[in-house]
Design a protein around this motif. Sequence first.
Motif, PDB file in Angstrom:
ATOM      1  N   GLY A   8       0.854  -1.461   0.253  1.00 57.29           N
ATOM      2  CA  GLY A   8       0.164   0.391  -0.068  1.00 57.29           C
ATOM      3  C   GLY A   8       1.153   1.135   0.347  1.00 57.29           C
ATOM      4  O   GLY A   8       1.982   0.938   0.628  1.00 57.29           O
ATOM      5  N   GLY A  85       9.097   3.905   6.860  1.00 54.65           N
ATOM      6  CA  GLY A  85       8.885   4.551   8.229  1.00 54.65           C
ATOM      7  C   GLY A  85      10.376   5.805   8.235  1.00 54.65           C
ATOM      8  O   GLY A  85      10.757   6.319   6.828  1.00 54.65           O
ATOM      9  N   TYR A  90       9.194  10.437  13.436  1.00 57.81           N
ATOM     10  CA  TYR A  90       7.706   9.960  14.058  1.00 57.81           C
ATOM     11  C   TYR A  90       8.707   8.552  15.527  1.00 57.81           C
ATOM     12  O   TYR A  90       8.746   7.566  14.664  1.00 57.81           O
ATOM     13  CB  TYR A  90       7.668   8.790  13.127  1.00 57.81           C
ATOM     14  CG  TYR A  90       6.231  10.410  12.214  1.00 57.81           C
ATOM     15  CD1 TYR A  90       5.070  10.028  12.923  1.00 57.81           C
ATOM     16  CD2 TYR A  90       6.537  10.567  11.183  1.00 57.81           C
ATOM     17  CE1 TYR A  90       4.582  11.447  12.246  1.00 57.81           C
ATOM     18  CE2 TYR A  90       6.123  11.004  10.419  1.00 57.81           C
ATOM     19  CZ  TYR A  90       4.524  11.913  10.691  1.00 57.81           C
ATOM     20  OH  TYR A  90       4.176  12.559   9.912  1.00 57.81           O
ATOM     21  N   ALA A  95       7.782   2.622  12.485  1.00 56.10           N
ATOM     22  CA  ALA A  95       7.090   1.687  11.167  1.00 56.10           C
ATOM     23  C   ALA A  95       6.099   0.403  12.174  1.00 56.10           C
ATOM     24  O   ALA A  95       6.155  -0.524  12.130  1.00 56.10           O
ATOM     25  CB  ALA A  95       8.992   0.717  11.182  1.00 56.10           C
TER      26      ALA A  95
HETATM   27  C1  LIG Z   1       1.021  12.106   7.999  1.00 56.97           C
HETATM   28  C2  LIG Z   1       2.242  11.042   8.268  1.00 56.97           C
HETATM   29  C3  LIG Z   1       2.211  10.575   9.509  1.00 56.97           C
HETATM   30  C4  LIG Z   1       3.378   9.564   9.467  1.00 56.97           C
HETATM   31  N1  LIG Z   1       3.363   8.543  11.005  1.00 56.97           N
HETATM   32  C5  LIG Z   1       5.310   7.945  10.616  1.00 56.97           C
HETATM   33  C6  LIG Z   1       4.650   7.174  11.669  1.00 56.97           C
HETATM   34  O1  LIG Z   1       3.811   7.135  12.605  1.00 56.97           O
HETATM   35  N2  LIG Z   1       5.749   6.012  12.103  1.00 56.97           N
HETATM   36  C7  LIG Z   1       6.682   6.228  10.830  1.00 56.97           C
HETATM   37  O2  LIG Z   1       7.694   5.428  10.616  1.00 56.97           O
HETATM   38  N3  LIG Z   1       6.470   7.039  10.142  1.00 56.97           N
HETATM   39  C8  LIG Z   1       5.795   7.744   9.257  1.00 56.97           C
HETATM   40  N4  LIG Z   1       5.724   8.532   8.449  1.00 56.97           N
HETATM   41  C9  LIG Z   1       6.409   8.084   7.225  1.00 56.97           C
HETATM   42  C10 LIG Z   1       6.003   7.688   6.137  1.00 56.97           C
HETATM   43  O3  LIG Z   1       5.343   6.238   6.715  1.00 56.97           O
HETATM   44  C11 LIG Z   1       6.919   7.596   5.044  1.00 56.97           C
HETATM   45  O4  LIG Z   1       7.613   8.583   4.769  1.00 56.97           O
HETATM   46  C12 LIG Z   1       7.125   6.709   4.251  1.00 56.97           C
HETATM   47  O5  LIG Z   1       8.249   6.393   3.353  1.00 56.97           O
HETATM   48  C13 LIG Z   1       5.450   7.034   3.397  1.00 56.97           C
HETATM   49  O6  LIG Z   1       5.201   6.271   2.022  1.00 56.97           O
HETATM   50  P1  LIG Z   1       4.617   6.545   0.712  1.00 56.97           P
HETATM   51  O7  LIG Z   1       5.689   6.900   0.024  1.00 56.97           O
HETATM   52  O8  LIG Z   1       4.836   4.847   0.244  1.00 56.97           O
HETATM   53  O9  LIG Z   1       3.190   5.949   1.194  1.00 56.97           O
HETATM   54  C14 LIG Z   1       4.301   9.488   7.674  1.00 56.97           C
HETATM   55  C15 LIG Z   1       4.154  10.463   7.340  1.00 56.97           C
HETATM   56  C16 LIG Z   1       2.989  11.488   7.235  1.00 56.97           C
HETATM   57  C17 LIG Z   1       3.336  12.894   6.388  1.00 56.97           C
END
Ligand SMILES: Cc1cc2nc3c(=O)[nH]c(=O)nc-3n(C[C@H](O)[C@H](O)[C@H](O)COP(=O)(O)O)c2cc1C
Length: 160
Positions: A8, A85, A90, A95
């Motif tokens: 996803g 993550g 965060y 993760a």
């Molecule tokens: C609003 C928001 C909340 C997030 N919360 C977390 C989190 O709780 N823990 C974490 O490890 N990463 C968190 N991330 C980072 C994302 O998981 C990370 O940027 C990831 O690579 C995004 O994957 P995607 O591009 O496939 O959607 C968050 C990012 C955003 C924008």
Amino acid sequence: MTVTVIYGTDSGSTKTIASRLAKKIDGKALDIKSAAPADLENCDLLILGSPTYGEGDLQCDWEDHLQTLKSANIADKKVALFGTGDQVNYPDSFADALGTLYDQVVEQGAVIVGFTATDGYTYKKSTAVRDGKFVGLVLDQDNQASMTNDRIASWISQLT
Ligand SMILES: Cc1cc2nc3c(=O)[nH]c(=O)nc-3n(C[C@H](O)[C@H](O)[C@H](O)COP(=O)(O)O)c2cc1C
């Protein structure tokens, strides 16, 4: 060995990783949005990946389509997990989605492979850690993208 990678993604990083994994391991990558339970069942190795959003939540398409996973018969199937993550922004839920996927597939009786060491990451809390190890491959494209190639390579050699 047939391999299916189900992911996803919100902003694309996890899709990119899923495609890289599929290419290296000669499998196919599918978005959870368009996957059917049979896609999860009809492979020798199933790889599932999700970024973490909110504060420790599964990516929203995973949440919306969790029933696809729940209704797949993956008892005794070899399953490997990966999560993307951001350990800097965060650190208290780093993760965590990986931990959520882990609990779900364990409940369904899958055989989990591909645990990894937590060395080289800096965070405070993660539900992806069990007995001192990550339950799968953890990648931080926001802060440690330069380490991703090596992490993928060593994980794949562990899986195959
Ligand atoms: C609003 C928001 C909340 C997030 N919360 C977390 C989190 O709780 N823990 C974490 O490890 N990463 C968190 N991330 C980072 C994302 O998981 C990370 O940027 C990831 O690579 C995004 O994957 P995607 O591009 O496939 O959607 C968050 C990012 C955003 C924008």
